[in-house]
Design a protein around this motif. Structure first.
Motif, PDB file in Angstrom:
ATOM      1  N   THR A 107      -4.959  -4.794  10.549  1.00 39.10           N
ATOM      2  CA  THR A 107      -4.070  -5.831  10.765  1.00 39.10           C
ATOM      3  C   THR A 107      -4.359  -6.668   9.748  1.00 39.10           C
ATOM      4  OG1 THR A 107      -4.774  -5.884  13.110  1.00 39.10           O
ATOM      5  CG2 THR A 107      -3.212  -7.523  12.556  1.00 39.10           C
ATOM      6  N   THR A 108      -5.304  -7.149   9.333  1.00 38.18           N
ATOM      7  CA  THR A 108      -5.521  -7.997   8.107  1.00 38.18           C
ATOM      8  C   THR A 108      -4.894  -7.504   6.930  1.00 38.18           C
ATOM      9  OG1 THR A 108      -7.554  -8.844   9.137  1.00 38.18           O
ATOM     10  CG2 THR A 108      -7.005  -9.411   6.831  1.00 38.18           C
ATOM     11  N   VAL A 109      -5.268  -6.196   6.523  1.00 39.21           N
ATOM     12  CA  VAL A 109      -4.767  -5.615   5.327  1.00 39.21           C
ATOM     13  C   VAL A 109      -3.388  -5.712   5.663  1.00 39.21           C
ATOM     14  CG1 VAL A 109      -4.718  -3.445   4.278  1.00 39.21           C
ATOM     15  CG2 VAL A 109      -6.669  -4.354   5.035  1.00 39.21           C
ATOM     16  N   SER A 110      -2.588  -5.298   6.543  1.00 38.83           N
ATOM     17  CA  SER A 110      -1.039  -5.226   6.250  1.00 38.83           C
ATOM     18  C   SER A 110      -0.372  -6.691   6.410  1.00 38.83           C
ATOM     19  CB  SER A 110      -0.644  -4.347   7.584  1.00 38.83           C
ATOM     20  OG  SER A 110      -1.180  -4.938   8.936  1.00 38.83           O
ATOM     21  N   SER A 111      -1.118  -7.682   6.987  1.00 37.99           N
ATOM     22  CA  SER A 111      -0.502  -8.905   6.961  1.00 37.99           C
ATOM     23  C   SER A 111      -1.068  -9.761   5.699  1.00 37.99           C
ATOM     24  CB  SER A 111      -0.897  -9.872   8.179  1.00 37.99           C
ATOM     25  OG  SER A 111      -2.285  -9.979   8.069  1.00 37.99           O
ATOM     26  N   THR A 112      -1.966  -9.168   4.909  1.00 36.63           N
ATOM     27  CA  THR A 112      -2.436 -10.156   3.753  1.00 36.63           C
ATOM     28  C   THR A 112      -1.594  -9.797   2.411  1.00 36.63           C
ATOM     29  OG1 THR A 112      -4.443 -10.538   4.791  1.00 36.63           O
ATOM     30  CG2 THR A 112      -4.313 -11.165   2.628  1.00 36.63           C
ATOM     31  N   THR A 113      -0.984 -10.786   1.861  1.00 36.62           N
ATOM     32  CA  THR A 113      -0.247 -10.231   0.460  1.00 36.62           C
ATOM     33  C   THR A 113      -0.681 -11.245  -0.451  1.00 36.62           C
ATOM     34  OG1 THR A 113       1.302  -9.418   1.909  1.00 36.62           O
ATOM     35  CG2 THR A 113       1.679  -9.438  -0.321  1.00 36.62           C
ATOM     36  N   THR A 114      -1.482 -10.839  -1.350  1.00 30.58           N
ATOM     37  CA  THR A 114      -1.640 -11.794  -2.420  1.00 30.58           C
ATOM     38  C   THR A 114      -0.997 -11.690  -3.441  1.00 30.58           C
ATOM     39  OG1 THR A 114      -3.461 -10.513  -3.319  1.00 30.58           O
ATOM     40  CG2 THR A 114      -4.186 -11.656  -1.553  1.00 30.58           C
ATOM     41  N   THR A 115      -0.906 -12.792  -4.220  1.00 31.36           N
ATOM     42  CA  THR A 115       0.025 -12.826  -5.359  1.00 31.36           C
ATOM     43  C   THR A 115      -0.647 -12.581  -6.648  1.00 31.36           C
ATOM     44  OG1 THR A 115      -0.122 -15.050  -5.565  1.00 31.36           O
ATOM     45  CG2 THR A 115       2.034 -13.861  -4.500  1.00 31.36           C
ATOM     46  N   THR A 116      -2.017 -12.408  -6.606  1.00 31.69           N
ATOM     47  CA  THR A 116      -2.899 -12.373  -7.747  1.00 31.69           C
ATOM     48  C   THR A 116      -2.951 -10.925  -8.234  1.00 31.69           C
ATOM     49  OG1 THR A 116      -4.770 -11.903  -6.355  1.00 31.69           O
ATOM     50  CG2 THR A 116      -4.494 -14.117  -7.080  1.00 31.69           C
ATOM     51  N   ALA A 117      -3.332 -10.615  -9.413  1.00 33.31           N
ATOM     52  CA  ALA A 117      -3.580  -9.307 -10.150  1.00 33.31           C
ATOM     53  C   ALA A 117      -4.718  -8.469  -9.715  1.00 33.31           C
ATOM     54  CB  ALA A 117      -3.284  -9.384 -11.465  1.00 33.31           C
ATOM     55  N   THR A 118      -5.240  -9.211  -8.373  1.00 30.88           N
ATOM     56  CA  THR A 118      -6.751  -8.446  -8.168  1.00 30.88           C
ATOM     57  C   THR A 118      -6.364  -7.351  -6.798  1.00 30.88           C
ATOM     58  OG1 THR A 118      -7.002 -10.104  -6.504  1.00 30.88           O
ATOM     59  CG2 THR A 118      -7.617 -10.667  -8.639  1.00 30.88           C
ATOM     60  N   VAL A 119      -7.237  -6.693  -7.042  1.00 33.62           N
ATOM     61  CA  VAL A 119      -7.232  -5.438  -6.051  1.00 33.62           C
ATOM     62  C   VAL A 119      -8.864  -5.570  -5.372  1.00 33.62           C
ATOM     63  CG1 VAL A 119      -6.917  -3.070  -5.787  1.00 33.62           C
ATOM     64  CG2 VAL A 119      -5.779  -4.133  -7.410  1.00 33.62           C
ATOM     65  N   SER A 120      -8.686  -5.623  -4.347  1.00 38.04           N
ATOM     66  CA  SER A 120     -10.202  -5.723  -3.767  1.00 38.04           C
ATOM     67  C   SER A 120     -10.430  -4.387  -2.694  1.00 38.04           C
ATOM     68  CB  SER A 120     -10.429  -7.032  -3.131  1.00 38.04           C
ATOM     69  OG  SER A 120     -10.782  -6.994  -1.902  1.00 38.04           O
ATOM     70  N   ASN A 121     -11.724  -4.185  -2.593  1.00 36.49           N
ATOM     71  CA  ASN A 121     -12.054  -3.267  -1.748  1.00 36.49           C
ATOM     72  C   ASN A 121     -12.998  -3.767  -0.665  1.00 36.49           C
ATOM     73  OD1 ASN A 121     -12.745  -0.734  -0.215  1.00 36.49           O
ATOM     74  ND2 ASN A 121     -14.021   0.031  -1.914  1.00 36.49           N
ATOM     75  N   ALA A 122     -13.004  -3.500   0.486  1.00 37.67           N
ATOM     76  CA  ALA A 122     -13.955  -4.252   1.465  1.00 37.67           C
ATOM     77  C   ALA A 122     -14.887  -3.160   1.581  1.00 37.67           C
ATOM     78  CB  ALA A 122     -13.282  -4.424   2.738  1.00 37.67           C
ATOM     79  N   GLY A 123     -14.834  -1.869   0.942  1.00 36.39           N
ATOM     80  CA  GLY A 123     -15.927  -0.932   0.963  1.00 36.39           C
ATOM     81  C   GLY A 123     -16.978  -1.231   1.775  1.00 36.39           C
ATOM     82  N   GLN A 124     -16.923  -0.827   3.137  1.00 40.52           N
ATOM     83  CA  GLN A 124     -18.244  -1.354   3.935  1.00 40.52           C
ATOM     84  C   GLN A 124     -19.566  -0.729   3.545  1.00 40.52           C
ATOM     85  OE1 GLN A 124     -19.721   1.358   6.114  1.00 40.52           O
ATOM     86  NE2 GLN A 124     -18.910   2.823   4.984  1.00 40.52           N
ATOM     87  N   VAL A 125     -19.631   0.256   2.793  1.00 40.34           N
ATOM     88  CA  VAL A 125     -21.036   0.878   2.610  1.00 40.34           C
ATOM     89  C   VAL A 125     -21.866  -0.221   1.802  1.00 40.34           C
ATOM     90  CG1 VAL A 125     -22.095   2.814   1.933  1.00 40.34           C
ATOM     91  CG2 VAL A 125     -19.746   3.240   2.743  1.00 40.34           C
ATOM     92  N   GLY A 126     -21.313  -0.890   0.988  1.00 49.11           N
ATOM     93  CA  GLY A 126     -22.082  -1.792   0.091  1.00 49.11           C
ATOM     94  C   GLY A 126     -22.671  -2.795   0.695  1.00 49.11           C
ATOM     95  N   ASN A 266      -5.448  -1.247 -14.324  1.00 47.00           N
ATOM     96  CA  ASN A 266      -5.374   0.218 -14.326  1.00 47.00           C
ATOM     97  C   ASN A 266      -5.545   0.654 -13.124  1.00 47.00           C
ATOM     98  OD1 ASN A 266      -5.585   2.883 -14.778  1.00 47.00           O
ATOM     99  ND2 ASN A 266      -7.029   2.912 -16.243  1.00 47.00           N
ATOM    100  N   PRO A 267      -4.533   1.427 -12.340  1.00 48.17           N
ATOM    101  CA  PRO A 267      -4.647   2.120 -11.193  1.00 48.17           C
ATOM    102  C   PRO A 267      -5.517   3.118 -10.888  1.00 48.17           C
ATOM    103  CG  PRO A 267      -2.329   2.179 -11.906  1.00 48.17           C
ATOM    104  CD  PRO A 267      -3.091   1.719 -12.924  1.00 48.17           C
ATOM    105  N   LEU A 268      -6.174   3.675 -12.229  1.00 55.70           N
ATOM    106  CA  LEU A 268      -7.083   4.534 -12.102  1.00 55.70           C
ATOM    107  C   LEU A 268      -8.521   4.127 -11.858  1.00 55.70           C
ATOM    108  CD1 LEU A 268      -6.488   7.255 -15.164  1.00 55.70           C
ATOM    109  CD2 LEU A 268      -6.478   7.689 -12.569  1.00 55.70           C
ATOM    110  N   VAL A 269      -8.739   2.894 -12.449  1.00 53.59           N
ATOM    111  CA  VAL A 269      -9.884   2.018 -12.204  1.00 53.59           C
ATOM    112  C   VAL A 269     -10.036   1.793 -10.744  1.00 53.59           C
ATOM    113  CG1 VAL A 269     -10.963  -0.050 -12.855  1.00 53.59           C
ATOM    114  CG2 VAL A 269     -10.078   1.149 -14.678  1.00 53.59           C
ATOM    115  N   ALA A 270      -8.795   1.207 -10.215  1.00 55.76           N
ATOM    116  CA  ALA A 270      -8.854   0.617  -8.963  1.00 55.76           C
ATOM    117  C   ALA A 270      -9.121   1.885  -8.031  1.00 55.76           C
ATOM    118  CB  ALA A 270      -7.525   0.328  -8.579  1.00 55.76           C
ATOM    119  N   HIS A 271      -8.512   3.146  -8.231  1.00 55.87           N
ATOM    120  CA  HIS A 271      -8.755   4.347  -7.471  1.00 55.87           C
ATOM    121  C   HIS A 271     -10.328   4.430  -7.623  1.00 55.87           C
ATOM    122  CE1 HIS A 271      -8.231   8.086  -5.681  1.00 55.87           C
ATOM    123  NE2 HIS A 271      -8.933   8.754  -6.824  1.00 55.87           N
ATOM    124  N   THR A 272     -11.049   4.520  -8.513  1.00 59.33           N
ATOM    125  CA  THR A 272     -12.333   4.802  -8.728  1.00 59.33           C
ATOM    126  C   THR A 272     -13.232   3.812  -8.039  1.00 59.33           C
ATOM    127  OG1 THR A 272     -12.061   5.595 -10.964  1.00 59.33           O
ATOM    128  CG2 THR A 272     -14.367   4.915 -10.498  1.00 59.33           C
TER     129      THR A 272
END
Ligand code: UGA
Ligand code: MN
Length: 471
Positions: A107-126, A266-272
């Motif tokens: 829900t959060t992901v679909s409802s949160t739209t940020t205007t910054t150039a940042t991409v974040s991952n909540a990657g649980q494992v870390g 760079n989408p490749l960095v974001a993907h990594t």
């Protein structure tokens, strides 16, 4: 074991009385024998029931302090493991929490739209995964904790509070993070995969697991770590980030600030970064044009690190920050040590020029100068990989930042933290007798040549070609 011994002795006495009874011929004796037999049967049955209950009770007791101590020795972050509380419900809660979190996060992901150039991952494992110490105590118990940290890490600002309200084990130390809609699919998937994986355990499996050993959950997270990593476009970039990312994946309660010297992400960095699964923020901070043009040495990674400091002043209130260049090598125990730095911490860095090491010099237990291949009039001749700073302390120095001065980045930044007494510098890595970080360099590779698209059309190479970073 005591119960077992008692059972055997009762059993043997029973058989001796039985044989006595069957040896006598008198009727009254028979009756007496029967009632003795009945009495003994009831007694044995009661004893058995008691033993079963006792065993069950024992299986649900928390570890004795001595046993916790054993785990503590193994753990590198022993100072907080003692805060684990035994929770018999946590294992059963695992399913429920995971499911709830999945829903919430989506829900959060679909409802949160940020205007910054940042991409974040909540990657649980870390989050928490990481902590080998937690895993040593109980693997199952970490799941709900991770999942709920994930939910709060994935939500930015007000959304984070909303999410926190719906989860039970969220702590205030979870680093904040924002998300963009572009990552919705990538990020939702690993979580969605997790859900069924853990819910697919049957109740009987859960019960069985529970009987094997008691369950612990983390009562509190250790102080958060903010790792600022400058990066830039080059053929080695994804390899460097992959290696560093999987190192950081072993560290609990960490937010990785990956900041690229570029005008756009760079989408490749974001993907990594998505794939690695360590909670992160991906931002850009280009080197100012005047430094890019210069023929002299460039202030590498400085705009990136200052952007990271700006982010921390906005979002972080406690914990510790560390500048981890993307190409260096880190032993994860340094991260567990640096969490508890009160102002500034320092330690040796291996492989720096022919000097072999850059290190504070400790004499009679006190910081007494620095050993480094190049002193250059610096007050703090240390390597970027050899110090970390407490966030609260940083916030008390609102003007602290890194100068665009090649060779003097570390010195300039540390000087900007004044006033800072030498006595206030924590000496890590066994009082600077050990090497836990290395200044390594990856051989530079030429850019990959263009793929012959006619020759290799309709092959996998067309896909692979899109994964290469070309300068
Ligand atoms: C050493 C220090 O460890 C750096 O912290 C320092 O910035 C640098 O020297 C310097 O004084 O110029 P070194 O290994 O020589 O580092 O430099 P790099 O590894 O090439 O760069 C340091 C960091 O900045 C890396 O994380 C790199 O990805 C990043 N960088 C490098 C940029 O963001 N932009 C660039 O143009 C070059
Ligand atoms: Mn380097």
């Amino acid at each position: 074991m005591k119960g077992g011994g008692a059972y055997i002795s009762i059993g043997s006495s029973t058989s001796s009385i039985n044989s006595m009874g069957s040896g006598s011929g008198s009727g009254s004796k028979m009756t007496l024998g029967k009632s003795v037999k009945m009495y003994l049967t009831i007694f044995i049955a009661t004893t058995c029931i008691y033993m079963v209950l006792y065993q069950y009770h024992m299986s649900r007791e928390p570890f004795a302090p001595s046993e916790v101590g054993k785990h503590q020795e193994k753990s590198s972050s022993s100072s907080y493991i003692a805060s684990y509380l035994w929770s018999p419900m946590s294992l059963l809660m695992a399913n429920a929490t995971t499911t709830t979190t999945t829903t919430t996060t989506t829900t959060t992901v679909s409802s949160t739209t940020t205007t910054t150039a940042t991409v974040s991952n909540a990657g649980q494992v870390g989050q928490g995964s990481s902590s080998g110490s937690i895993r040593t105590v109980s693997l199952a118990a970490t799941r709900p904790t991770q999942a709920s940290s994930l939910a709060s890490a994935s939500a930015g600002g007000a959304a984070a509070h909303k999410t926190a309200a719906t989860t039970t084990t969220t702590t205030s130390t979870t680093p904040p993070a924002t998300v963009t809609t572009t990552t919705t699919t990538t990020r939702a998937n690993p979580i969605a995969k997790k859900g069924p994986a853990s819910t697919s355990m049957s109740q009987s499996q859960l019960d069985a697991a529970h009987k094997i050993r008691p369950t612990f959950v983390a009562a509190s997270e250790p102080p958060p770590l903010y790792i600022i990593t400058p990066t830039y476009r080059r053929p080695e970039q994804l390899a460097e980030l992959t290696r560093l990312g999987y190192t950081l994946k072993h560290v609990a309660n960490l937010l990785w600030l990956v900041i690229e010297d570029a005008n756009k992400t760079n989408p490749l960095v974001a993907h990594t970064l998505d794939r690695i699964g360590v909670p992160y923020e991906y931002m850009v901070a280009p080197m100012p044009e005047k430094y890019k043009q210069t023929k002299k040495a460039k202030p590498r990674g400085v705009s990136n690190r200052n952007r990271g400091l700006e982010y921390l002043r906005q979002h972080a209130t406690e914990g510790v920050l560390y500048f981890a260049d993307d190409d260096n090598t880190y032993d994860i125990s340094i991260f567990e040590q640096m969490r508890y730095i009160s102002k500034v911490g320092m330690w040796p860095v291996g492989l720096v020029t022919k000097t072999g090491v850059s290190s504070p010099i400790i004499r009679n237990g006190k910081l007494d100068g620095y050993y480094d291949g190049w002193i250059g009039g610096r007050k703090y001749p240390v390597d970027m990989a050899g110090f970390a700073v407490n966030i609260k302390f940083l916030r008390q120095r609102p003007h602290a930042q890194m100068p665009f001065k090649p060779g003097y980045e570390e010195d300039g930044f540390l000087r900007s933290l004044a006033p800072l007494d030498n006595d206030e510098i924590d000496l890590l890595a066994d009082e600077c007798r050990d090497i836990l970080t290395w200044h390594t360099q990856t051989k530079k590779n030429p850019p990959a040549q263009a793929l012959n698209k006619t020759r290799y059309s309709n092959t996998n190479l067309v896909h692979i070609d899109k994964l290469l970073v070309r300068p």
